[in-house]
Design an enzyme around this catalytic site. Structure first.
Site, PDB file in Angstrom:
ATOM      1  N   CYS A  45       0.836  -1.217   0.000  1.00  0.00           N
ATOM      2  CA  CYS A  45       0.000   0.000   0.000  1.00  0.00           C
ATOM      3  C   CYS A  45       0.862   1.255   0.000  1.00  0.00           C
ATOM      4  CB  CYS A  45      -0.932   0.015   1.210  1.00  0.00           C
ATOM      5  SG  CYS A  45      -2.065  -1.378   1.267  1.00  0.00           S
TER       6      CYS A  45
HETATM    7  C1  BEZ Z   1       0.444  -4.624   1.879  1.00  0.00           C
HETATM    8  O1  BEZ Z   1       0.114  -3.510   1.490  1.00  0.00           O
HETATM    9  O2  BEZ Z   1       1.587  -5.023   1.783  1.00  0.00           O
HETATM   10  C2  BEZ Z   1      -0.583  -5.539   2.490  1.00  0.00           C
HETATM   11  C3  BEZ Z   1      -1.710  -5.030   3.083  1.00  0.00           C
HETATM   12  C4  BEZ Z   1      -2.644  -5.869   3.661  1.00  0.00           C
HETATM   13  C5  BEZ Z   1      -2.449  -7.232   3.610  1.00  0.00           C
HETATM   14  C6  BEZ Z   1      -1.316  -7.738   2.972  1.00  0.00           C
HETATM   15  C7  BEZ Z   1      -0.397  -6.889   2.399  1.00  0.00           C
END
Ligand code: BEZ
Length: 211
Positions: A45
């Site tokens: 994210c």
């Molecule tokens: C990420 O942005 O890396 C992420 C967010 C939620 C669950 C798994 C990965």
């Protein structure tokens, strides 16, 4: 009920990092991209939000506003924004909705319980100035989106909204486009003065009309 292409994008009022926003009012005459991420302070994210922030001038050129969302609070978004600026080289420059109540996430069906029963998936909704949904994308938490692809499809949507054309596989801005089958050959001669090539009667290519 799930949102489908051509539906009116559901309106809402929500708290964001840029204050309270009414979605339709905030969109005004612009195109809009509403997109969710699963969680603040997570790696994929962080890279996505940084990349969308970096590309904001490209969206501005296309009269398109960005608005992000997760089920985190506005306070959480504000403190995460520092990390985005620090690590991705671009400061957050569009609003993020704090949707702790999941009101907007539920309205847009952004929580897919068999993937994760509390967090939003990576949804993208492109909304036209008529407030109709033009594109829906859904990615899992483990796959970051491709900002160039979002811009590519926005270019296609904006082109096909103005001209009776469609864009072929892997089209990018500046490539030849397909003349809609509702346009006769005689009409095509006047509507596409750069000329056209008939590969098959149903497959006619013409240079991009707004170039
Ligand atoms: C990420 O942005 O890396 C992420 C967010 C939620 C669950 C798994 C990965």
């Amino acid at each position: 009920m799930a949102i489908r292409l051509g539906d009116t994008a559901p309106d809402f009022t929500a708290e964001t990092t840029e204050g309270k926003i009414n979605f339709h009012e905030w969109l005004g005459d612009s195109w809009g991209i509403l997109f969710s991420h699963p969680k603040d302070f997570t790696p994929v994210c962080t890279t996505e939000l940084g990349a969308f922030a970096k590309a904001k001038p490209e969206f501005d050129k296309r009269n398109t506003k960005l608005i992000g969302l997760s089920v985190d609070s506005v306070e959480s978004h504000n403190s995460w924004a520092g990390d985005i600026g620090e690590t991705q080289g671009s400061k957050l420059n569009f609003p993020l909705i704090g949707d702790e109540s999941r009101e907007v996430a539920n309205l847009y069906d952004m929580i897919h319980p068999n993937a994760n029963d509390t967090l939003t998936v990576r949804s993208v909704f492109i909304v036209g100035p008529d407030k109709l949904v033009k594109l829906i994308l859904t990615y899992p938490a483990s796959t970051g989106r491709n900002v160039d692809e979002v811009i590519r499809v926005l270019d296609s949507l904006q082109l096909t909204a103005e001209y009776s054309v469609a864009t072929p596989v892997n089209w990018t801005d500046g490539n030849d486009v397909i003349i809609a089958n509702t346009v006769t050959d005689d009409e095509a001669k006047t509507r596409f003065p750069k000329g056209f090539k008939t590969v098959k009667p149903y497959l006619r290519l013409t240079p991009q009309p707004n170039r």
